[in-house]
Design an enzyme around this catalytic site. Structure first.
Site, PDB file in Angstrom:
ATOM      1  N   LEU A 285       0.820  -1.210   0.000  1.00  0.00           N
ATOM      2  CA  LEU A 285       0.000   0.000   0.000  1.00  0.00           C
ATOM      3  C   LEU A 285       0.856   1.263   0.000  1.00  0.00           C
ATOM      4  O   LEU A 285       0.331   2.368   0.161  1.00  0.00           O
ATOM      5  CB  LEU A 285      -0.938  -0.004   1.211  1.00  0.00           C
ATOM      6  CG  LEU A 285      -2.000  -1.106   1.226  1.00  0.00           C
ATOM      7  CD1 LEU A 285      -2.832  -1.039   2.495  1.00  0.00           C
ATOM      8  CD2 LEU A 285      -2.898  -1.018   0.003  1.00  0.00           C
ATOM      9  N   SER A 286       2.152   1.102  -0.183  1.00  0.00           N
ATOM     10  CA  SER A 286       3.047   2.270  -0.219  1.00  0.00           C
ATOM     11  C   SER A 286       2.639   3.284  -1.289  1.00  0.00           C
ATOM     12  O   SER A 286       2.620   4.487  -1.012  1.00  0.00           O
ATOM     13  CB  SER A 286       4.503   1.830  -0.442  1.00  0.00           C
ATOM     14  OG  SER A 286       4.999   1.169   0.698  1.00  0.00           O
TER      15      SER A 286
ATOM     16  N   LYS B 246      15.931  -6.282   1.414  1.00  0.00           N
ATOM     17  CA  LYS B 246      16.502  -5.275   2.317  1.00  0.00           C
ATOM     18  C   LYS B 246      18.000  -5.469   2.544  1.00  0.00           C
ATOM     19  O   LYS B 246      18.708  -4.520   2.861  1.00  0.00           O
ATOM     20  CB  LYS B 246      15.751  -5.272   3.649  1.00  0.00           C
ATOM     21  CG  LYS B 246      14.310  -4.810   3.479  1.00  0.00           C
ATOM     22  CD  LYS B 246      13.566  -4.626   4.784  1.00  0.00           C
ATOM     23  CE  LYS B 246      12.131  -4.203   4.489  1.00  0.00           C
ATOM     24  NZ  LYS B 246      11.428  -3.718   5.679  1.00  0.00           N
TER      25      LYS B 246
ATOM     26  N   ALA C  34      14.347 -14.490  10.641  1.00  0.00           N
ATOM     27  CA  ALA C  34      15.715 -13.982  10.611  1.00  0.00           C
ATOM     28  C   ALA C  34      15.982 -13.208   9.323  1.00  0.00           C
ATOM     29  O   ALA C  34      17.102 -13.170   8.830  1.00  0.00           O
ATOM     30  CB  ALA C  34      16.712 -15.138  10.756  1.00  0.00           C
TER      31      ALA C  34
ATOM     32  N   GLY D 154      15.468  -9.681   6.612  1.00  0.00           N
ATOM     33  CA  GLY D 154      16.120  -8.381   6.525  1.00  0.00           C
ATOM     34  C   GLY D 154      15.667  -7.341   7.525  1.00  0.00           C
ATOM     35  O   GLY D 154      16.392  -6.397   7.831  1.00  0.00           O
ATOM     36  N   VAL D 155      14.447  -7.497   8.084  1.00  0.00           N
ATOM     37  CA  VAL D 155      13.928  -6.484   8.999  1.00  0.00           C
ATOM     38  C   VAL D 155      14.316  -6.760  10.451  1.00  0.00           C
ATOM     39  O   VAL D 155      14.199  -5.886  11.314  1.00  0.00           O
ATOM     40  CB  VAL D 155      12.386  -6.383   8.872  1.00  0.00           C
ATOM     41  CG1 VAL D 155      11.691  -7.541   9.577  1.00  0.00           C
ATOM     42  CG2 VAL D 155      11.877  -5.056   9.418  1.00  0.00           C
TER      43      VAL D 155
ATOM     44  N   ARG E 243      13.291 -21.065  11.288  1.00  0.00           N
ATOM     45  CA  ARG E 243      13.301 -22.443  10.764  1.00  0.00           C
ATOM     46  C   ARG E 243      14.715 -22.851  10.358  1.00  0.00           C
ATOM     47  O   ARG E 243      15.155 -23.964  10.622  1.00  0.00           O
ATOM     48  CB  ARG E 243      12.349 -22.549   9.576  1.00  0.00           C
ATOM     49  CG  ARG E 243      10.887 -22.653   9.964  1.00  0.00           C
ATOM     50  CD  ARG E 243      10.030 -23.031   8.753  1.00  0.00           C
ATOM     51  NE  ARG E 243       8.630 -23.204   9.112  1.00  0.00           N
ATOM     52  CZ  ARG E 243       7.708 -22.254   9.031  1.00  0.00           C
ATOM     53  NH1 ARG E 243       8.051 -21.049   8.603  1.00  0.00           N
ATOM     54  NH2 ARG E 243       6.456 -22.500   9.363  1.00  0.00           N
TER      55      ARG E 243
END
Length: 259
Positions: A15-16, A63, A124, A126-127, A148
């Site tokens: 929705l950016s 990212k 785990a 990029g964020v 995982r």
């Protein structure tokens, strides 16, 4: 007219464009914001081609991929090794991170006090480094991570002084954050059982629709949060980085994400 966009894979859910175009219009800026589906191998080529783009947002799963294609990193992008905002300036590709601000601000809205709290992070990707840094800023020192693929969690644990838990094991926590992309498709399940957990905070960084992760614990006396406010705050900071204007997060802007 200046061009901006978000890159990712998948990207149709983003929705950016809706939010940024709303702010561009509100602030009378001659610009347009779009979205672009890319594959991993095409990211570098796309960034270097520039195509007269002034700024890019970066979402799952790029990212970290874009780090290798930036000519400069801001301090926050460097310490997190994660980029969600790119500025094109004087033929430079500058990577920045507004996710840290977005996540931190969303918890500040709750008057969240991190002192003596334990955070449990799922995933785990990029964020995660941004979430960890934001939690540290809020006073959370005890952070457990589970993924995982365990070696990815172990690499982050080594870098940010985290504790690793085996996937499927539910540890004692005050706040659990789903940082995986599981939930982007409605009905997606992490396969974890939180049915005995009460009076905790469940946070999913996915902002729409409400994920199964949150639905399953909603009626158990837990507080649930989706990623809507994090999304709005990181977008607000990106907009400010690009345009020098801090756009207003008002009811109208929030409702754009509910349509």
């Amino acid at each position: 007219m200046k061009k901006y966009l978000v890159i990712g894979n998948p990207i149709e859910h983003s929705l950016s464009p809706k939010l940024h175009n709303y702010w561009l219009n509100k602030n009378k800026i001659d610009g347009n914001y779009d979205k672009k589906l890319l594959t991993d191998e095409k990211v570098g080529e796309f960034l270097k081609s520039n195509q007269k783009i002034s700024g890019i947002n970066v979402t799952v799963p790029f990212k970290k991929t874009v780090l290798n294609h930036c000519t400069e990193l801001t301090e926050l992008a460097s310490i997190s090794q994660s980029v969600n905002t790119i500025i094109f300036s004087n033929e430079k590709i500058i990577g920045d991170n507004t996710d840290i601000y977005g996540f931190e601000q969303s918890l500040k809205d709750l008057n969240f006090d991190g002192l003596n709290k334990t955070a449990f992070i799922l995933g785990a990707g990029g964020v995660v480094s941004s979430v960890v840094i934001a939690l540290n800023n809020l006073g959370v020192k005890n952070i457990v991570i589970s993924n995982r693929t365990k070696n990815k969690a172990e690499a982050l644990a080594k870098e940010y002084n985290l504790v690793v838990s085996d996937w499927g094991k539910i540890v004692d926590f005050d706040i659990v954050i789903n940082c995986t992309s599981v939930g982007l498709k409605q009905g997606d399940s992490l396969g974890l059982d939180f049915s005995k957990v009460r009076d905790k905070i469940f946070y999913d960084i996915i902002y729409k629709p409400k994920t199964k992760f949150l639905i399953d614990v909603e009626g158990l006396g837990n507080k649930i949060l989706d990623g809507k406010m994090m999304f709005l705050y990181q977008a607000q900071k990106s907009f400010e980085v690009w345009h020098g204007i801090k756009p207003e997060i008002n009811e109208e802007a929030i409702n754009l994400l509910n349509d």
